[in-house]
Write a protein that holds these residues in place. Structure first.
Motif, PDB file in Angstrom:
ATOM      1  N   VAL A 349      30.321  86.510 -38.571  1.00  0.00           N
ATOM      2  CA  VAL A 349      29.962  87.907 -38.280  1.00  0.00           C
ATOM      3  C   VAL A 349      28.555  88.204 -38.788  1.00  0.00           C
ATOM      4  O   VAL A 349      27.770  88.911 -38.146  1.00  0.00           O
ATOM      5  N   ASN A 350      28.207  87.647 -39.951  1.00  0.00           N
ATOM      6  CA  ASN A 350      26.868  87.851 -40.500  1.00  0.00           C
ATOM      7  C   ASN A 350      25.790  87.358 -39.537  1.00  0.00           C
ATOM      8  O   ASN A 350      24.767  88.030 -39.342  1.00  0.00           O
ATOM      9  N   ASP A 351      26.030  86.215 -38.899  1.00  0.00           N
ATOM     10  CA  ASP A 351      25.064  85.695 -37.930  1.00  0.00           C
ATOM     11  C   ASP A 351      24.842  86.686 -36.787  1.00  0.00           C
ATOM     12  O   ASP A 351      23.709  86.886 -36.340  1.00  0.00           O
ATOM     13  N   LEU A 352      25.921  87.297 -36.324  1.00  0.00           N
ATOM     14  CA  LEU A 352      25.811  88.229 -35.201  1.00  0.00           C
ATOM     15  C   LEU A 352      25.013  89.465 -35.595  1.00  0.00           C
ATOM     16  O   LEU A 352      24.171  89.942 -34.816  1.00  0.00           O
ATOM     17  N   TYR A 353      25.267  89.993 -36.786  1.00  0.00           N
ATOM     18  CA  TYR A 353      24.514  91.169 -37.228  1.00  0.00           C
ATOM     19  C   TYR A 353      23.055  90.827 -37.518  1.00  0.00           C
ATOM     20  O   TYR A 353      22.173  91.683 -37.365  1.00  0.00           O
ATOM     21  N   ASN A 354      22.782  89.592 -37.940  1.00  0.00           N
ATOM     22  CA  ASN A 354      21.389  89.196 -38.107  1.00  0.00           C
ATOM     23  C   ASN A 354      20.656  89.185 -36.772  1.00  0.00           C
ATOM     24  O   ASN A 354      19.460  89.475 -36.702  1.00  0.00           O
ATOM     25  N   MET A 355      21.371  88.851 -35.700  1.00  0.00           N
ATOM     26  CA  MET A 355      20.787  88.864 -34.358  1.00  0.00           C
ATOM     27  C   MET A 355      20.449  90.272 -33.901  1.00  0.00           C
ATOM     28  O   MET A 355      19.387  90.519 -33.328  1.00  0.00           O
ATOM     29  N   MET A 358      21.406  96.546 -35.366  1.00  0.00           N
ATOM     30  CA  MET A 358      21.648  97.935 -34.963  1.00  0.00           C
ATOM     31  C   MET A 358      22.974  98.075 -34.221  1.00  0.00           C
ATOM     32  O   MET A 358      23.492  99.172 -34.081  1.00  0.00           O
ATOM     33  N   ASN A 359      23.517  96.963 -33.700  1.00  0.00           N
ATOM     34  CA  ASN A 359      24.768  96.956 -32.939  1.00  0.00           C
ATOM     35  C   ASN A 359      24.801  98.068 -31.888  1.00  0.00           C
ATOM     36  O   ASN A 359      25.720  98.894 -31.851  1.00  0.00           O
ATOM     37  N   PRO A 360      23.819  98.092 -30.983  1.00  0.00           N
ATOM     38  CA  PRO A 360      23.767  99.172 -29.999  1.00  0.00           C
ATOM     39  C   PRO A 360      24.868  99.041 -28.957  1.00  0.00           C
ATOM     40  O   PRO A 360      25.398  97.947 -28.723  1.00  0.00           O
ATOM     41  N   PRO A 361      25.226 100.140 -28.303  1.00  0.00           N
ATOM     42  CA  PRO A 361      26.199 100.072 -27.210  1.00  0.00           C
ATOM     43  C   PRO A 361      25.627  99.334 -26.009  1.00  0.00           C
ATOM     44  O   PRO A 361      24.415  99.286 -25.810  1.00  0.00           O
ATOM     45  N   ILE A 362      26.516  98.775 -25.224  1.00  0.00           N
ATOM     46  CA  ILE A 362      26.123  98.126 -23.974  1.00  0.00           C
ATOM     47  C   ILE A 362      25.952  99.198 -22.903  1.00  0.00           C
ATOM     48  O   ILE A 362      26.738 100.142 -22.818  1.00  0.00           O
ATOM     49  N   SER A 363      24.934  99.053 -22.091  1.00  0.00           N
ATOM     50  CA  SER A 363      24.676 100.007 -21.017  1.00  0.00           C
ATOM     51  C   SER A 363      24.489  99.271 -19.701  1.00  0.00           C
ATOM     52  O   SER A 363      24.177  98.077 -19.680  1.00  0.00           O
ATOM     53  N   THR A 364      24.693  99.991 -18.604  1.00  0.00           N
ATOM     54  CA  THR A 364      24.425  99.446 -17.281  1.00  0.00           C
ATOM     55  C   THR A 364      23.592 100.436 -16.478  1.00  0.00           C
ATOM     56  O   THR A 364      23.590 101.644 -16.752  1.00  0.00           O
ATOM     57  N   VAL A 365      22.891  99.915 -15.484  1.00  0.00           N
ATOM     58  CA  VAL A 365      22.028 100.723 -14.637  1.00  0.00           C
ATOM     59  C   VAL A 365      21.793  99.951 -13.346  1.00  0.00           C
ATOM     60  O   VAL A 365      21.960  98.733 -13.312  1.00  0.00           O
ATOM     61  N   THR A 454      31.508 102.104 -23.954  1.00  0.00           N
ATOM     62  CA  THR A 454      32.066 102.296 -25.303  1.00  0.00           C
ATOM     63  C   THR A 454      31.926 101.029 -26.140  1.00  0.00           C
ATOM     64  O   THR A 454      31.828 101.104 -27.363  1.00  0.00           O
ATOM     65  N   GLU A 455      31.910  99.878 -25.477  1.00  0.00           N
ATOM     66  CA  GLU A 455      31.839  98.622 -26.226  1.00  0.00           C
ATOM     67  C   GLU A 455      30.404  98.386 -26.715  1.00  0.00           C
ATOM     68  O   GLU A 455      29.432  98.660 -26.014  1.00  0.00           O
ATOM     69  N   ARG A 456      30.322  97.866 -27.941  1.00  0.00           N
ATOM     70  CA  ARG A 456      29.016  97.606 -28.544  1.00  0.00           C
ATOM     71  C   ARG A 456      28.699  96.112 -28.532  1.00  0.00           C
ATOM     72  O   ARG A 456      29.544  95.278 -28.242  1.00  0.00           O
ATOM     73  N   SER A 457      27.465  95.819 -28.881  1.00  0.00           N
ATOM     74  CA  SER A 457      26.952  94.458 -28.755  1.00  0.00           C
ATOM     75  C   SER A 457      27.769  93.442 -29.542  1.00  0.00           C
ATOM     76  O   SER A 457      28.088  92.356 -29.027  1.00  0.00           O
ATOM     77  N   ILE A 458      28.099  93.760 -30.798  1.00  0.00           N
ATOM     78  CA  ILE A 458      28.809  92.792 -31.634  1.00  0.00           C
ATOM     79  C   ILE A 458      30.179  92.474 -31.040  1.00  0.00           C
ATOM     80  O   ILE A 458      30.610  91.307 -31.032  1.00  0.00           O
ATOM     81  N   GLU A 459      30.874  93.481 -30.506  1.00  0.00           N
ATOM     82  CA  GLU A 459      32.170  93.239 -29.857  1.00  0.00           C
ATOM     83  C   GLU A 459      32.016  92.281 -28.680  1.00  0.00           C
ATOM     84  O   GLU A 459      32.821  91.365 -28.493  1.00  0.00           O
ATOM     85  N   ALA A 460      30.986  92.500 -27.872  1.00  0.00           N
ATOM     86  CA  ALA A 460      30.762  91.638 -26.707  1.00  0.00           C
ATOM     87  C   ALA A 460      30.435  90.214 -27.139  1.00  0.00           C
ATOM     88  O   ALA A 460      30.902  89.246 -26.519  1.00  0.00           O
ATOM     89  N   LEU A 461      29.638  90.070 -28.201  1.00  0.00           N
ATOM     90  CA  LEU A 461      29.297  88.739 -28.701  1.00  0.00           C
ATOM     91  C   LEU A 461      30.536  88.016 -29.223  1.00  0.00           C
ATOM     92  O   LEU A 461      30.731  86.818 -28.955  1.00  0.00           O
ATOM     93  N   ARG A 462      31.385  88.748 -29.951  1.00  0.00           N
ATOM     94  CA  ARG A 462      32.606  88.135 -30.485  1.00  0.00           C
ATOM     95  C   ARG A 462      33.539  87.709 -29.349  1.00  0.00           C
ATOM     96  O   ARG A 462      34.125  86.614 -29.380  1.00  0.00           O
ATOM     97  N   ALA A 463      33.671  88.571 -28.356  1.00  0.00           N
ATOM     98  CA  ALA A 463      34.551  88.251 -27.232  1.00  0.00           C
ATOM     99  C   ALA A 463      34.029  87.036 -26.470  1.00  0.00           C
ATOM    100  O   ALA A 463      34.804  86.171 -26.039  1.00  0.00           O
ATOM    101  N   TYR A 464      32.732  86.954 -26.313  1.00  0.00           N
ATOM    102  CA  TYR A 464      32.146  85.818 -25.597  1.00  0.00           C
ATOM    103  C   TYR A 464      32.379  84.523 -26.371  1.00  0.00           C
ATOM    104  O   TYR A 464      32.732  83.492 -25.781  1.00  0.00           O
ATOM    105  N   LEU A 465      32.210  84.571 -27.690  1.00  0.00           N
ATOM    106  CA  LEU A 465      32.453  83.384 -28.511  1.00  0.00           C
ATOM    107  C   LEU A 465      33.916  82.938 -28.433  1.00  0.00           C
ATOM    108  O   LEU A 465      34.209  81.736 -28.438  1.00  0.00           O
ATOM    109  N   ALA A 466      34.830  83.903 -28.346  1.00  0.00           N
ATOM    110  CA  ALA A 466      36.252  83.561 -28.263  1.00  0.00           C
ATOM    111  C   ALA A 466      36.582  82.848 -26.956  1.00  0.00           C
ATOM    112  O   ALA A 466      37.479  81.997 -26.910  1.00  0.00           O
ATOM    113  N   ARG A 467      35.839  83.167 -25.890  1.00  0.00           N
ATOM    114  CA  ARG A 467      36.111  82.571 -24.577  1.00  0.00           C
ATOM    115  C   ARG A 467      35.305  81.297 -24.327  1.00  0.00           C
ATOM    116  O   ARG A 467      35.620  80.541 -23.415  1.00  0.00           O
ATOM    117  N   HIS A 468      34.244  81.092 -25.112  1.00  0.00           N
ATOM    118  CA  HIS A 468      33.366  79.946 -24.899  1.00  0.00           C
ATOM    119  C   HIS A 468      33.217  79.201 -26.226  1.00  0.00           C
ATOM    120  O   HIS A 468      32.426  79.577 -27.078  1.00  0.00           O
TER     121      HIS A 468
END
Length: 482
Positions: A349-355, A358-365, A454-468
């Motif tokens: 988790v520390n590695d992800l926060y170092n990246m 700010m743990n900003p929310p994910i946005s689309t456009v 609603t999902e933030r960057s760290i959640e997305a990174l964790r989910a991606y690591l769990a699948r890959h």
């Protein structure tokens, strides 16, 4: 009259709140290698050694990007660092990401430091008064030394509005000559040291226009200068990032004039014995977060870093997670420089926060092809502008989902040669669903149907690591300089 005087100047810049030992990247034999470095307790050990060697004739200055960049720093709005920094015996500093907590909180943090925060170029919009003192004066070994601070000037131009609310920032080019005059004529200083967070190119341009600075301690651009650069009569040094290096400049004087100098870029090596008192302060600061941050959340087969300008493996990981999370076709984030490397193996988790602390929310456009080209041209100009004052910080915008062929040396608006999305050329009138983080990823002036998820960057990174498992995020040639 002072004869045979010596002075040692120590520089720390862009340490980004890296409390303790972390991985750092080095180029060796044309390849990237990694080894542990840094930590304020090891810095304290080195500074004590230098003070002993120099019989106390030492100035220790910090160019900023210090109170922000890791999870404990953000959770406490920089407060966790105050006792540690105060224990290092610093003489002055200036700032950049420190403004991320908002002007009021930053001013409070600055008041808690045992040394001055200096900035000639940050003003209250209402009163036109400076937010911080422009300079301070130190006397060491019979020398009077003027320390002048210039904060980053891009805070109100490229960063979120909350960082600069009620403030305005200048380059400092108009303010610097009068300050030099005051220091020479009224303060009667023998030496003027500029503590800058403008960036290396900007500092060289400024020093080509303004005479009278003896030493410039440059920050912001994370340059590892193995020898000083002489701009006119000014010695310029910069010393890496993440607290992995210190710059040491030994000056010899005759009749209060510099007659000789020696410089060393010192690696804060992992096998340096940490100073016990500072190490204890670090342990106390990190203890509340240790369990959370040490949690292992995946594995990586790719070494993740931010050490390259056009594209990085660390940001490809982030962008891959954004694309998978949203189903978008393209993804953008900012060209951040900070973020210690993550070597192949376990990811915490520390590695992800170092990246992305700010743990900003994910946005689309939705962006048209025309907007994508305009956005890339704007970003390339801010990165490679011929006029250093037009360079606005960071590397090339981190991107995924396309390949852009660019000519870096071309004038503004003419750098993007061709863009391909998959096997097809980018269609200027077509809409492309795009994921991004922060306004630095996609500015508000671009696109339509903008949504903040609603999902933030760290959640997305964790989910991606769990699948890959393991993660692979190699370079893809997103930008090719032709």
């Amino acid at each position: 009259m002072v004869n045979g005087t010596s002075l040692t100047v120590i520089q720390m810049n862009d340490s980004h709140a890296y409390f303790d030992l972390h991985q750092e990247m080095f180029w060796q034999g044309g390849q990237a290698v990694y080894r542990p470095a840094g930590g304020y307790a090891r810095i304290a050990t080195l500074v004590k050694q230098i003070r002993a060697e120099s019989q106390g004739r030492v100035l220790f200055c910090d160019c900023g990007d210090t109170l922000h960049g890791t999870y404990p720093a953000l959770e406490t709005q920089g407060e966790a660092l105050i006792p540690i920094l105060n224990s290092l015996g610093l003489d002055a500093m200036t700032a950049h990401w420190e403004f991320a907590y908002g002007p009021a909180t930053f001013k409070q943090r600055a008041a808690e430091l045992g040394y001055p925060m200096l900035a000639i170029n940050v003003y209250d919009q209402a009163t036109k008064e400076r937010l911080f003192p422009p300079y301070s004066v130190k006397e060491i070994g019979g020398l009077r030394i003027g320390l002048v601070g210039i904060a980053s000037n891009i805070v109100d131009k490229t960063m979120p509005p909350s960082y600069s609310e009620g403030l305005e920032f200048t380059l400092g080019r108009e303010e610097l000559p009068p300050i030099i005059d005051v220091l020479r004529t009224q303060e009667k200083v023998d030496l003027i040291i500029l503590i800058s967070h403008l960036g290396f190119s900007q500092d060289l341009q400024l020093l080509s226009e303004v005479q009278g600075i003896d030493i410039c301690l440059s920050g912001h651009t994370h340059n590892r200068l193995n020898k000083p650069v002489l701009q006119g009569k000014t010695l310029v040094i910069q010393s890496g990032c993440h607290g992995s290096f210190l710059g040491r400049l030994d000056l010899e004087f005759e009749d209060k004039q510099i007659v000789d100098y020696r410089h060393e870029l010192i690696e804060v090596e992992g096998d340096i014995n940490p100073d016990p008192a500072v190490d204890d302060l670090i342990r106390q600061a990190l203890a509340p977060y240790q369990d959370k941050l040490s949690t292992v959340v995946g594995k990586t087969a790719t070494a993740l870093n931010r050490a390259t300008m056009l594209e990085t493996t660390m940001d490809n990981f982030l962008l891959q997670a954004l694309l998978e999370n949203t189903g978008a076709q393209l993804a953008f984030s900012n060209g951040w420089r900070f973020g210690a490397p993550i070597i192949p193996g376990e990811v915490t988790v520390n590695d992800l926060y170092n990246m992305i602390p700010m743990n900003p929310p994910i946005s689309t456009v939705e962006l048209t092809g025309e907007e994508i080209v305009a956005m890339l041209e704007e970003n390339l100009e801010r990165t490679f502008a011929r006029d250093p004052y037009d360079q606005m910080g960071g590397y090339v915008k981190r991107s995924l989902g396309f390949n852009a062929y660019i000519k870096i040396e071309n004038p503004p608006g003419q750098r993007v040669q061709q863009v391909f999305v998959g096997d097809e050329r980018l269609q200027l009138g077509r809409n492309y669903p795009t994921a991004f983080v922060t306004e630095q990823g996609v500015a508000h002036k671009y696109g339509r149907n903008r949504q903040q998820h609603t999902e933030r960057s760290i959640e997305a990174l964790r989910a991606y690591l769990a699948r890959h498992r393991p993660l692979r995020a190699e370079l893809r040639g997103t930008f090719v300089a032709v």
